[in-house]
Design an enzyme around this catalytic site. Structure first.
Site, PDB file in Angstrom:
ATOM      1  N   LYS A  23       0.849  -1.210   0.000  1.00  0.00           N
ATOM      2  CA  LYS A  23       0.000   0.000   0.000  1.00  0.00           C
ATOM      3  C   LYS A  23       0.872   1.244   0.000  1.00  0.00           C
ATOM      4  CE  LYS A  23      -1.734   1.566   4.032  1.00  0.00           C
ATOM      5  NZ  LYS A  23      -1.360   2.958   4.327  1.00  0.00           N
ATOM      6  N   ASN A  24       1.913   1.259   0.847  1.00  0.00           N
ATOM      7  CA  ASN A  24       2.700   2.481   1.043  1.00  0.00           C
ATOM      8  C   ASN A  24       3.748   2.720  -0.034  1.00  0.00           C
ATOM      9  OD1 ASN A  24       1.090   2.891   3.212  1.00  0.00           O
ATOM     10  ND2 ASN A  24       2.619   2.381   4.756  1.00  0.00           N
ATOM     11  N   ARG A  92      -4.196   9.869   4.322  1.00  0.00           N
ATOM     12  CA  ARG A  92      -3.019  10.725   4.493  1.00  0.00           C
ATOM     13  C   ARG A  92      -2.340  10.963   3.142  1.00  0.00           C
ATOM     14  NH1 ARG A  92      -0.097  14.310   7.694  1.00  0.00           N
ATOM     15  NH2 ARG A  92       2.099  14.186   7.112  1.00  0.00           N
ATOM     16  N   CYS A 116      -5.234   7.835   9.261  1.00  0.00           N
ATOM     17  CA  CYS A 116      -5.202   7.353  10.639  1.00  0.00           C
ATOM     18  C   CYS A 116      -4.835   8.480  11.605  1.00  0.00           C
ATOM     19  CB  CYS A 116      -4.187   6.212  10.754  1.00  0.00           C
ATOM     20  SG  CYS A 116      -4.662   4.771   9.808  1.00  0.00           S
ATOM     21  N   ARG A 121       0.198  15.024  12.880  1.00  0.00           N
ATOM     22  CA  ARG A 121       0.509  14.711  11.472  1.00  0.00           C
ATOM     23  C   ARG A 121       0.393  15.947  10.575  1.00  0.00           C
ATOM     24  NH1 ARG A 121      -1.725   8.956   9.522  1.00  0.00           N
ATOM     25  NH2 ARG A 121       0.270   8.884   8.429  1.00  0.00           N
ATOM     26  N   PRO A 122       1.118  17.016  10.901  1.00  0.00           N
ATOM     27  CA  PRO A 122       1.082  18.213  10.045  1.00  0.00           C
ATOM     28  C   PRO A 122       1.733  17.928   8.692  1.00  0.00           C
ATOM     29  CG  PRO A 122       2.813  18.410  11.682  1.00  0.00           C
ATOM     30  CD  PRO A 122       2.066  17.139  12.004  1.00  0.00           C
ATOM     31  N   VAL A 123       1.617  18.887   7.775  1.00  0.00           N
ATOM     32  CA  VAL A 123       2.247  18.721   6.452  1.00  0.00           C
ATOM     33  C   VAL A 123       3.279  19.830   6.221  1.00  0.00           C
ATOM     34  CG1 VAL A 123       0.297  17.484   5.431  1.00  0.00           C
ATOM     35  CG2 VAL A 123       0.349  19.987   5.337  1.00  0.00           C
ATOM     36  N   ASP A 124       3.767  20.409   7.316  1.00  0.00           N
ATOM     37  CA  ASP A 124       4.701  21.540   7.208  1.00  0.00           C
ATOM     38  C   ASP A 124       5.958  21.220   6.403  1.00  0.00           C
ATOM     39  OD1 ASP A 124       5.101  19.793   9.419  1.00  0.00           O
ATOM     40  OD2 ASP A 124       6.550  21.181  10.252  1.00  0.00           O
ATOM     41  N   ASP A 304       4.604   0.788  12.128  1.00  0.00           N
ATOM     42  CA  ASP A 304       3.399   0.141  11.592  1.00  0.00           C
ATOM     43  C   ASP A 304       3.234  -1.293  12.074  1.00  0.00           C
ATOM     44  OD1 ASP A 304       3.406   1.812   8.343  1.00  0.00           O
ATOM     45  OD2 ASP A 304       2.824   2.469  10.348  1.00  0.00           O
ATOM     46  N   ARG A 398      -8.514  -0.717   4.331  1.00  0.00           N
ATOM     47  CA  ARG A 398      -7.642   0.282   3.680  1.00  0.00           C
ATOM     48  C   ARG A 398      -6.269  -0.311   3.396  1.00  0.00           C
ATOM     49  NH1 ARG A 398      -6.913   5.435   6.933  1.00  0.00           N
ATOM     50  NH2 ARG A 398      -5.537   5.738   5.158  1.00  0.00           N
TER      51      ARG A 398
HETATM   52  C1  EPZ Z   1       4.032   7.025   6.177  1.00  0.00           C
HETATM   53  O1  EPZ Z   1       3.222   8.036   6.757  1.00  0.00           O
HETATM   54  C2  EPZ Z   1       3.151   5.781   6.120  1.00  0.00           C
HETATM   55  N1  EPZ Z   1       1.985   6.025   5.291  1.00  0.00           N
HETATM   56  C3  EPZ Z   1       2.705   5.398   7.532  1.00  0.00           C
HETATM   57  O2  EPZ Z   1       1.945   4.188   7.435  1.00  0.00           O
HETATM   58  C4  EPZ Z   1       3.953   5.144   8.376  1.00  0.00           C
HETATM   59  O3  EPZ Z   1       3.553   4.849   9.711  1.00  0.00           O
HETATM   60  C5  EPZ Z   1       4.844   6.398   8.363  1.00  0.00           C
HETATM   61  O4  EPZ Z   1       5.171   6.748   6.995  1.00  0.00           O
HETATM   62  C6  EPZ Z   1       6.133   6.185   9.122  1.00  0.00           C
HETATM   63  O5  EPZ Z   1       6.816   5.107   8.605  1.00  0.00           O
HETATM   64  C7  EPZ Z   1       2.124   5.977   3.946  1.00  0.00           C
HETATM   65  O6  EPZ Z   1       3.204   5.760   3.423  1.00  0.00           O
HETATM   66  C8  EPZ Z   1       0.879   6.193   3.142  1.00  0.00           C
HETATM   67  P1  EPZ Z   1       5.991  10.509   8.229  1.00  0.00           P
HETATM   68  P2  EPZ Z   1       3.729   9.579   6.754  1.00  0.00           P
HETATM   69  O7  EPZ Z   1       5.872  11.706   7.398  1.00  0.00           O
HETATM   70  O8  EPZ Z   1       4.459   9.850   5.508  1.00  0.00           O
HETATM   71  C9  EPZ Z   1       5.762  14.028  11.384  1.00  0.00           C
HETATM   72  C10 EPZ Z   1       0.109   2.776   7.783  1.00  0.00           C
HETATM   73  O9  EPZ Z   1      -0.391   2.256   8.793  1.00  0.00           O
HETATM   74  N2  EPZ Z   1       5.641  14.949  10.234  1.00  0.00           N
HETATM   75  O10 EPZ Z   1       7.222   9.666   8.157  1.00  0.00           O
HETATM   76  O11 EPZ Z   1       2.593  10.434   7.126  1.00  0.00           O
HETATM   77  C11 EPZ Z   1       4.522  13.159  11.552  1.00  0.00           C
HETATM   78  O12 EPZ Z   1       3.515  13.832  12.279  1.00  0.00           O
HETATM   79  C12 EPZ Z   1       0.551   4.227   7.821  1.00  0.00           C
HETATM   80  O13 EPZ Z   1       0.273   2.180   6.679  1.00  0.00           O
HETATM   81  C13 EPZ Z   1       5.639  16.327  10.481  1.00  0.00           C
HETATM   82  O14 EPZ Z   1       5.738  16.771  11.622  1.00  0.00           O
HETATM   83  O15 EPZ Z   1       4.757   9.534   7.978  1.00  0.00           O
HETATM   84  C14 EPZ Z   1       5.062  11.956  12.299  1.00  0.00           C
HETATM   85  O16 EPZ Z   1       5.082  12.244  13.686  1.00  0.00           O
HETATM   86  C15 EPZ Z   1       0.333   4.873   9.178  1.00  0.00           C
HETATM   87  N3  EPZ Z   1       5.522  17.181   9.422  1.00  0.00           N
HETATM   88  C16 EPZ Z   1       6.494  11.826  11.769  1.00  0.00           C
HETATM   89  O17 EPZ Z   1       6.808  13.075  11.140  1.00  0.00           O
HETATM   90  C17 EPZ Z   1       5.407  16.736   8.142  1.00  0.00           C
HETATM   91  O18 EPZ Z   1       5.312  17.567   7.211  1.00  0.00           O
HETATM   92  C18 EPZ Z   1       6.661  10.727  10.744  1.00  0.00           C
HETATM   93  O19 EPZ Z   1       5.701  10.937   9.748  1.00  0.00           O
HETATM   94  C19 EPZ Z   1       5.396  15.329   7.913  1.00  0.00           C
HETATM   95  C20 EPZ Z   1       5.525  14.457   8.980  1.00  0.00           C
END
Ligand code: EPZ
Length: 418
Positions: A23-24, A92, A116, A121-124, A304, A398
């Site tokens: 999926k990811n 997401r 989820c 989970r900001p997008v900054d 995960d 999902r």
């Molecule tokens: C991906 O999410 C995966 N989803 C998640 O899988 C997985 O848990 C995660 O990576 C970590 O491995 C997909 O690939 C679709 P991150 P993502 O950006 O990209 C913070 C599942 O169950 N952050 O690595 O959202 C964020 O809040 C899902 O399949 C910011 O602060 O994860 C988190 O605390 C759940 N600002 C940390 O970074 C940002 O702009 C890691 O998030 C982006 C992230």
């Protein structure tokens, strides 16, 4: 949203599971298809999230046609780069469409992503990267609009190795003007799969200690690609073997991608063997919990798999302290597992102490708070004598393709009811 019924207390699971496409990996690759001409994907999983990604593509004027085992994606209509809030709110990964749609259309409006609820989970990081590359970003409430005539390469360092932000950086940089260097990029295998897909389409991405991308300031070409196997699905079935004292043969699974979890299972007493593109696991009835597990970015223990390990530890010997270092509140499964008789102390939103007892859990009506919480509850139901109900079952659909069929084939009595 529907619910699952799972009858536990049966025989240990045994048999063969064919692992689906990841999926990811599929979700960023489907977004990156916007930068390409004709795309043919093999092993693309049939999930509600990939269906949502197809809806977003359709809005942007791309076809997403499944034929045989593959998916064809191509721009066939004018389309518009304004993605409805209802679609963005479903997952997401809608945030991953900003960069490719911006490059394709010059202007894109989306809404804050859903998915989820594991913390803020900001997008900054995603937006800061696009600003650095020359985009103008405006935010009004939940809507995000990005504008850029063209993007230029950057040398930057991510504050955290965010998977999604790394994917946004890659998709923005491949068609930008000039070279980009991304320091502290995430190392997850799904990102390698995205890079392999884009390089086949004519991009120039090199994965090393530093992620180096030579932008080509034009769109990419045709590409055929097979999505990598889903390492979290594989880990979840390995956990099913461990929790029931069973044995499984996982076809199309890459041991290296899930080795951190496999090593924990072996420390607990399981036998896990890699066999080319498959994994074999055999679990005794009695397993011994690790004293401490902390989640971390790849290649360390994957967040995960944390809920699934929590469910396993709840019914095996010894105390296990679990620390969640990636998300602020990935603990929705704890109260649900305790409802089934588990003894887990929530020390904080990021830390819990599992008092492993070898006694069976009790069947109960529980609620999936998110995708991997739902997976953990299915595992817990296997360790309970009787029928458990897991509400909000749509979360599980999902991320787990054909879960009822695959579980039934290894001896589990399971049903999804709408
Ligand atoms: C991906 O999410 C995966 N989803 C998640 O899988 C997985 O848990 C995660 O990576 C970590 O491995 C997909 O690939 C679709 P991150 P993502 O950006 O990209 C913070 C599942 O169950 N952050 O690595 O959202 C964020 O809040 C899902 O399949 C910011 O602060 O994860 C988190 O605390 C759940 N600002 C940390 O970074 C940002 O702009 C890691 O998030 C982006 C992230």
């Amino acid at each position: 949203m529907g619910y699952f019924k799972v009858w536990g207390g049966g025989l240990p699971v045994s048999g063969e599971v064919c692992i689906s496409g990841a999926k990811n990996a599929a979700l960023p690759i489907i977004a990156a298809a916007v930068l390409c001409k004709r795309v043919c994907l093999e092993n693309c999983p049939r999930l509600s999230d990939t269906a949502t990604a197809a809806e977003i593509l359709d809005t942007a004027g791309f076809c997403f046609d499944r034929c045989g085992g593959g998916v064809n994606i191509e721009k066939t209509d004018i389309g518009c780069a304004c993605i409805p809030q209802e679609m963005c709110g479903k997952m997401r990964s809608s945030v991953l469409f900003i960069a490719p749609l911006l490059r394709r259309f010059g202007c894109v409006t989306l809404f804050m992503p859903g998915g989820c609820r594991l913390g803020a989970r900001p997008v900054d990081m995603h937006l800061d990267l696009l600003r650095e590359m020359g985009a103008k970003i405006s935010i009004c409430g939940d809507s995000i609009t990005a504008r850029a005539d063209n993007l230029h390469g950057i040398k930057t360092r991510l504050p955290f190795p965010s998977v999604g932000a790394t994917e946004t950086a890659i998709m923005a940089a491949v068609c930008a003007e000039g070279e980009s260097e991304i320091h502290n990029a995430a190392k997850e295998p799904e990102i390698d799969d995205l890079c392999a897909f884009l390089n086949k389409a004519g991009a120039d991405i090199r994965r090393g200690e530093i992620l180096v991308i030579r932008g080509r300031n034009s769109l990419l070409g045709d590409v055929r690609h097979r999505i990598m196997p889903d390492r979290i699905e594989a880990g979840t079935y390995m956990a099913a073997a461990a929790i029931t004292g069973g044995e499984l043969f996982l076809k199309n699974a890459v041991y290296e991608h899930i080795s951190a979890f496999a090593e924990v299972l072996m420390q607990m007493g399981c036998a896990v063997r890699e066999n080319g593109d498959s994994i074999y696991i055999e679990a005794p009835e009695r397993l011994y919990n690790p004293e401490y597990i902390a989640t971390a970015p790849y290649p360390l223990f994957p967040t995960d798999m944390q809920p699934q390990l929590t469910a396993l530890a709840a019914v095996k010997c010894g105390d296990c302290l679990i620390k969640e270092n990636i998300f602020e509140t990935r603990c929705g499964h704890v109260p649900q597992l305790n409802k089934m008789g588990a003894k887990i102390e929530l020390l904080s939103r990021r830390e819990f102490l599992v008092h492993g007892t070898e006694s069976r859990l009790s069947p109960a009506v529980t609620e999936a708070a998110d995708l991997r919480c739902g997976a953990a509850l299915i595992l817990a139901a296997l360790a309970a004598d009787g029928c458990s109900v897991i509400k909000n079952g749509g979360y599980i659909l999902r991320g787990y393709e054909d879960i009822c069929k695959k579980m039934s084939l290894i001896g589990v009595k399971i049903k999804y009811c709408t």
